[in-house]
Design an enzyme around this catalytic site. Structure first.
Site, PDB file in Angstrom:
ATOM      1  N   TYR A 145     -22.062  10.118 -10.748  1.00  0.00           N
ATOM      2  CA  TYR A 145     -20.779  10.681 -10.328  1.00  0.00           C
ATOM      3  C   TYR A 145     -20.989  12.021  -9.604  1.00  0.00           C
ATOM      4  O   TYR A 145     -20.521  12.213  -8.483  1.00  0.00           O
ATOM      5  CB  TYR A 145     -19.901  10.873 -11.565  1.00  0.00           C
ATOM      6  CG  TYR A 145     -18.519  11.391 -11.284  1.00  0.00           C
ATOM      7  CD1 TYR A 145     -17.553  10.577 -10.685  1.00  0.00           C
ATOM      8  CD2 TYR A 145     -18.150  12.687 -11.640  1.00  0.00           C
ATOM      9  CE1 TYR A 145     -16.272  11.046 -10.446  1.00  0.00           C
ATOM     10  CE2 TYR A 145     -16.869  13.157 -11.407  1.00  0.00           C
ATOM     11  CZ  TYR A 145     -15.930  12.346 -10.812  1.00  0.00           C
ATOM     12  OH  TYR A 145     -14.663  12.811 -10.581  1.00  0.00           O
ATOM     13  N   ASP A 146     -21.737  12.931 -10.258  1.00  0.00           N
ATOM     14  CA  ASP A 146     -21.909  14.279  -9.695  1.00  0.00           C
ATOM     15  C   ASP A 146     -22.610  14.228  -8.339  1.00  0.00           C
ATOM     16  O   ASP A 146     -22.157  14.820  -7.362  1.00  0.00           O
ATOM     17  CB  ASP A 146     -22.760  15.157 -10.630  1.00  0.00           C
ATOM     18  CG  ASP A 146     -22.230  15.208 -12.058  1.00  0.00           C
ATOM     19  OD1 ASP A 146     -21.170  14.606 -12.318  1.00  0.00           O
ATOM     20  OD2 ASP A 146     -22.880  15.844 -12.905  1.00  0.00           O
ATOM     21  N   GLU A 147     -23.723  13.512  -8.312  1.00  0.00           N
ATOM     22  CA  GLU A 147     -24.479  13.432  -7.055  1.00  0.00           C
ATOM     23  C   GLU A 147     -23.733  12.561  -6.038  1.00  0.00           C
ATOM     24  O   GLU A 147     -23.828  12.784  -4.840  1.00  0.00           O
ATOM     25  CB  GLU A 147     -25.886  12.881  -7.304  1.00  0.00           C
ATOM     26  CG  GLU A 147     -26.765  13.800  -8.148  1.00  0.00           C
ATOM     27  CD  GLU A 147     -27.191  15.081  -7.433  1.00  0.00           C
ATOM     28  OE1 GLU A 147     -26.711  15.362  -6.317  1.00  0.00           O
ATOM     29  OE2 GLU A 147     -28.000  15.818  -8.022  1.00  0.00           O
ATOM     30  N   SER A 189      -6.692  12.865 -23.376  1.00  0.00           N
ATOM     31  CA  SER A 189      -6.208  11.560 -23.853  1.00  0.00           C
ATOM     32  C   SER A 189      -6.745  11.240 -25.241  1.00  0.00           C
ATOM     33  O   SER A 189      -6.025  10.696 -26.086  1.00  0.00           O
ATOM     34  CB  SER A 189      -6.505  10.436 -22.864  1.00  0.00           C
ATOM     35  OG  SER A 189      -7.525  10.754 -22.006  1.00  0.00           O
ATOM     36  N   GLN A 209     -16.811  24.817 -26.518  1.00  0.00           N
ATOM     37  CA  GLN A 209     -16.935  24.718 -25.055  1.00  0.00           C
ATOM     38  C   GLN A 209     -15.539  24.880 -24.442  1.00  0.00           C
ATOM     39  O   GLN A 209     -14.543  24.511 -25.049  1.00  0.00           O
ATOM     40  CB  GLN A 209     -17.621  23.409 -24.632  1.00  0.00           C
ATOM     41  CG  GLN A 209     -16.931  22.113 -24.962  1.00  0.00           C
ATOM     42  CD  GLN A 209     -17.132  21.616 -26.375  1.00  0.00           C
ATOM     43  OE1 GLN A 209     -17.129  22.392 -27.321  1.00  0.00           O
ATOM     44  NE2 GLN A 209     -17.252  20.327 -26.540  1.00  0.00           N
ATOM     45  N   THR A 210     -15.500  25.450 -23.249  1.00  0.00           N
ATOM     46  CA  THR A 210     -14.190  25.740 -22.648  1.00  0.00           C
ATOM     47  C   THR A 210     -13.926  24.818 -21.459  1.00  0.00           C
ATOM     48  O   THR A 210     -14.844  24.318 -20.828  1.00  0.00           O
ATOM     49  CB  THR A 210     -14.107  27.204 -22.162  1.00  0.00           C
ATOM     50  OG1 THR A 210     -15.063  27.383 -21.116  1.00  0.00           O
ATOM     51  CG2 THR A 210     -14.339  28.176 -23.287  1.00  0.00           C
ATOM     52  N   ARG A 211     -12.633  24.644 -21.190  1.00  0.00           N
ATOM     53  CA  ARG A 211     -12.208  23.880 -20.019  1.00  0.00           C
ATOM     54  C   ARG A 211     -10.908  24.505 -19.506  1.00  0.00           C
ATOM     55  O   ARG A 211     -10.200  25.186 -20.249  1.00  0.00           O
ATOM     56  CB  ARG A 211     -11.902  22.414 -20.378  1.00  0.00           C
ATOM     57  CG  ARG A 211     -13.094  21.566 -20.728  1.00  0.00           C
ATOM     58  CD  ARG A 211     -13.962  21.251 -19.498  1.00  0.00           C
ATOM     59  NE  ARG A 211     -15.035  20.341 -19.837  1.00  0.00           N
ATOM     60  CZ  ARG A 211     -16.172  20.711 -20.419  1.00  0.00           C
ATOM     61  NH1 ARG A 211     -16.393  21.973 -20.725  1.00  0.00           N
ATOM     62  NH2 ARG A 211     -17.108  19.815 -20.689  1.00  0.00           N
TER      63      ARG A 211
HETATM   64  N1  LIG Z   1      -8.530  13.524 -12.984  1.00  0.00           N
HETATM   65  C1  LIG Z   1      -9.382  14.512 -12.884  1.00  0.00           C
HETATM   66  O1  LIG Z   1      -9.447  15.375 -13.760  1.00  0.00           O
HETATM   67  C2  LIG Z   1     -10.299  14.614 -11.686  1.00  0.00           C
HETATM   68  C3  LIG Z   1     -11.162  15.711 -11.619  1.00  0.00           C
HETATM   69  C4  LIG Z   1     -12.010  15.805 -10.533  1.00  0.00           C
HETATM   70  C5  LIG Z   1     -11.973  14.870  -9.524  1.00  0.00           C
HETATM   71  N2  LIG Z   1     -11.120  13.813  -9.613  1.00  0.00           N
HETATM   72  C6  LIG Z   1     -11.163  12.814  -8.532  1.00  0.00           C
HETATM   73  O2  LIG Z   1      -9.856  12.398  -8.185  1.00  0.00           O
HETATM   74  C7  LIG Z   1      -9.863  11.018  -7.872  1.00  0.00           C
HETATM   75  C8  LIG Z   1      -8.826  10.291  -8.705  1.00  0.00           C
HETATM   76  O3  LIG Z   1      -9.143  10.455 -10.088  1.00  0.00           O
HETATM   77  P1  LIG Z   1      -8.220   9.895 -11.248  1.00  0.00           P
HETATM   78  O4  LIG Z   1      -8.296  10.831 -12.362  1.00  0.00           O
HETATM   79  O5  LIG Z   1      -6.913   9.529 -10.682  1.00  0.00           O
HETATM   80  O6  LIG Z   1      -9.059   8.612 -11.671  1.00  0.00           O
HETATM   81  P2  LIG Z   1      -8.603   7.110 -11.866  1.00  0.00           P
HETATM   82  O7  LIG Z   1      -9.778   6.393 -12.422  1.00  0.00           O
HETATM   83  O8  LIG Z   1      -7.297   7.046 -12.573  1.00  0.00           O
HETATM   84  O9  LIG Z   1      -8.343   6.657 -10.369  1.00  0.00           O
HETATM   85  C9  LIG Z   1      -9.327   6.146  -9.514  1.00  0.00           C
HETATM   86  C10 LIG Z   1      -8.743   4.950  -8.788  1.00  0.00           C
HETATM   87  O10 LIG Z   1      -9.709   4.444  -7.871  1.00  0.00           O
HETATM   88  C11 LIG Z   1      -9.780   3.024  -8.029  1.00  0.00           C
HETATM   89  N3  LIG Z   1     -11.132   2.630  -7.638  1.00  0.00           N
HETATM   90  C12 LIG Z   1     -12.290   2.893  -8.276  1.00  0.00           C
HETATM   91  N4  LIG Z   1     -13.325   2.362  -7.607  1.00  0.00           N
HETATM   92  C13 LIG Z   1     -12.806   1.761  -6.499  1.00  0.00           C
HETATM   93  C14 LIG Z   1     -13.354   1.044  -5.433  1.00  0.00           C
HETATM   94  N5  LIG Z   1     -14.698   0.828  -5.351  1.00  0.00           N
HETATM   95  N6  LIG Z   1     -12.535   0.549  -4.473  1.00  0.00           N
HETATM   96  C15 LIG Z   1     -11.187   0.743  -4.556  1.00  0.00           C
HETATM   97  N7  LIG Z   1     -10.608   1.417  -5.553  1.00  0.00           N
HETATM   98  C16 LIG Z   1     -11.408   1.928  -6.522  1.00  0.00           C
HETATM   99  C17 LIG Z   1      -9.461   2.773  -9.478  1.00  0.00           C
HETATM  100  O11 LIG Z   1      -9.050   1.451  -9.741  1.00  0.00           O
HETATM  101  C18 LIG Z   1      -8.371   3.797  -9.727  1.00  0.00           C
HETATM  102  O12 LIG Z   1      -7.095   3.307  -9.385  1.00  0.00           O
HETATM  103  C19 LIG Z   1     -11.285  10.506  -8.089  1.00  0.00           C
HETATM  104  O13 LIG Z   1     -11.962  10.462  -6.866  1.00  0.00           O
HETATM  105  C20 LIG Z   1     -11.889  11.562  -8.979  1.00  0.00           C
HETATM  106  O14 LIG Z   1     -13.279  11.658  -8.796  1.00  0.00           O
HETATM  107  C21 LIG Z   1     -10.283  13.660 -10.679  1.00  0.00           C
END
Ligand SMILES: NC(=O)c1ccc[n+]([C@@H]2O[C@H](COP(=O)([O-])OP(=O)(O)OC[C@H]3O[C@@H](n4cnc5c(N)ncnc54)[C@H](O)[C@@H]3O)[C@@H](O)[C@H]2O)c1
Length: 313
Positions: A145-147, A189, A209-211
C-alpha cells in the site's frame, strides 16, 4: 458549467461521500468500482438519476470514457483489505493510476490522486509536512500500500512533466465517518463495533500511539477545493488534532456504553507510533481546515453503525 466526473472507487467510503457532493452540486457523475470494498448500498440513492452512471470495472484494466475530471480513489484503504491480496493492491496502485493517467492524458481531463499519509511511513519527523520524504519499509506487510501510493505519486508527476497532464495529489490522513465497513479493522470501526456488541475494546500496544482523525465531510470539502484550485500538491488533508488511541477508545465507550472495559494486545508489525499532519499548505492554498470535532463526528458515525449493526440482528 456542468462537468462530467469519473470517481474511481466511488462505491467506497470516501468515494460515495464525494459522489453525494458532486451529485448535489448538479454535476454528471460516472461512478466506477469493482466492489472489492465498495457497496452499491453506498450510492443507491443515485441509481436511476439521469446524471449518474455506475460502471463495474477494475482499474487495473484500461477503459475509454469521455470525462473532464478524474477522482482516482480506487484502492483498498484498510490494512485488512489491502493485505488480503497484497500483489493485487500493488497492481491497483500502480496499474490503476497508470491507466487513469493514460485516460486523463487522452481526453485532457484533470486527475486527482487520493494518496495517503502512509507515504510518510513510520515518520522520524513529527508532525509531518509535505516536504518530509518519509521512512517507509520497502519489504514489510504494509509496503504494497505505502509503496504503491508512492509510485502512484511518482507516475502523476512524470505524466505532468512529460505530457503536461493536469494532476492534483491529496495526502489523506486517517478519515472516519458513516459508511466505513464494520469489518475493516480500522481503529474507529473496531471500537464502535466492539462497543455496540457490548464487548471490551481492544487496545494495541497500550493505546499510547497517537492518530489524528478527520471527519469525512471535512475531507471531501478539501478534495473539492484541491481539484478546482491551482495547487498541484502533494497536499496534506487531515485533522491536526492529535489523540491517543486510548482517548479515542474512551470517547467511543462513553458515547455507547461507559461501563465497558479495555483489553490489551501487542502492536501489529510496522504500525506507526505517531501520525499527525501539518496542514498549513492546505490552509494557505485551499483556505481549508477541518471544522468537525471528534465528538460530533463520532456521534454521526456511531448512529450509522448502530443502524447497520442493528439491521443484522
Ligand atoms: N479512509 C482513509 O482514512 C484514507 C486515508 C488515506 C488515503 N485514503 C485513500 O482514499 C481512497 C478511498 O479510501 P476509502 O477509505 O474510501 O476506502 P474504501 O476501501 O472504502 O474505498 C476504495 C474503493 O475502491 C474500490 N476498488 C478497490 N480496488 C479497485 C480496483 N482495482 N478497481 C476498481 N475499484 C477498486 C473498492 O471496491 C472501494 O469501493 C483510497 O485510495 C485510499 O487509499 C483513505
Amino acid at each position: 458549467m456542468t462537468r462530467r466526473h469519473l470517481v474511481t472507487g466511488g462505491a467506497g467510503f470516501v468515494g460515495s461521500h464525494l459522489v453525494d457532493r458532486l451529485m448535489e452540486a448538479g454535476e454528471e457523475v460516472l461512478c466506477l468500482d469493482n466492489y472489492f470494498t465498495g457497496r452499491k448500498e453506498n450510492i443507491r440513492q443515485w441509481i436511476g438519476h439521469p446524471s449518474f452512471e455506475l460502471i463495474r470495472h477494475d482499474v487495473t484494466e484500461p477503459i475509454k470514457l469521455e470525462v473532464d475530471r478524474i477522482w482516482h480513489l480506487a484502492c483498498p484503504a484498510s490494512p485488512v483489505h489491502y493485505q488480503f491480496n497484497p500483489i493485487k493492491t500493488a497492481k491497483t496502485s500502480f496499474l490503476g493510476t497508470y491507466n487513469m493517467l493514460g485516460l486523463a492524458r487522452r481526453v485532457g481531463a484533470r486527475l486527482l490522486l487520493a494518496s495517503t499519509s502512509e507515504v510518510y511511513g513510520d515518520p522520524e519527523v513529527h508532525p509531518q509536512p509535505e516536504g518530509y520524504r518519509g521512512c517507509v519499509n520497502t519489504i514489510g506487510i504494509r509496503s504494497c500500500y505505502d509503496e504503491g501510493k508512492r509510485i502512484a505519486e511518482t507516475l502523476c508527476f512524470d505524466y505532468k512533466r512529460m505530457h503536461g497532464t493536469e494532476i492534483r495529489i491529496a495526502r489523506i490522513f486517517n478519515t472516519y465517518g458513516p459508511r466505513m465497513l464494520e469489518n475493516d479493522g480500522r481503529v474507529v470501526s473496531n471500537f464502535i463495533v466492539q462497543a455496540l456488541q457490548g464487548i471490551p475494546l481492544t487496545l494495541y500496544g497500550g493505546g499510547q500511539q497517537t492518530r489524528s482523525f478527520c471527519y469525512v465531510d471535512d475531507l471531501v470539502e478539501g478534495l473539492l477545493r484541491l481539484m478546482e484550485g491551482d495547487h498541484t500538491g502533494p497536499i496534506n488533508l487531515g485533522n491536526p488534532n492529535e489523540f491517543t488511541i486510548r482517548q479515542l477508545a474512551e470517547k467511543v465507550r462513553d458515547q455507547i456504553n461507559p461501563s465497558l472495559a479495555f483489553v490489551g494486545e501487542p502492536l501489529p508489525q510496522d504500525d506507526p507510533l505517531q501520525r499527525q499532519p501539518v496542514i498549513s499548505l492546505a490552509q494557505e492554498e485551499l483556505r481549508w481546515q477541518p471544522s468537525i470535532e471528534l465528538d460530533e463526528g463520532l456521534k454521526k458515525t456511531i448512529a450509522d453503525f448502530r443502524r447497520r449493526v442493528e439491521d443484522k440482528i
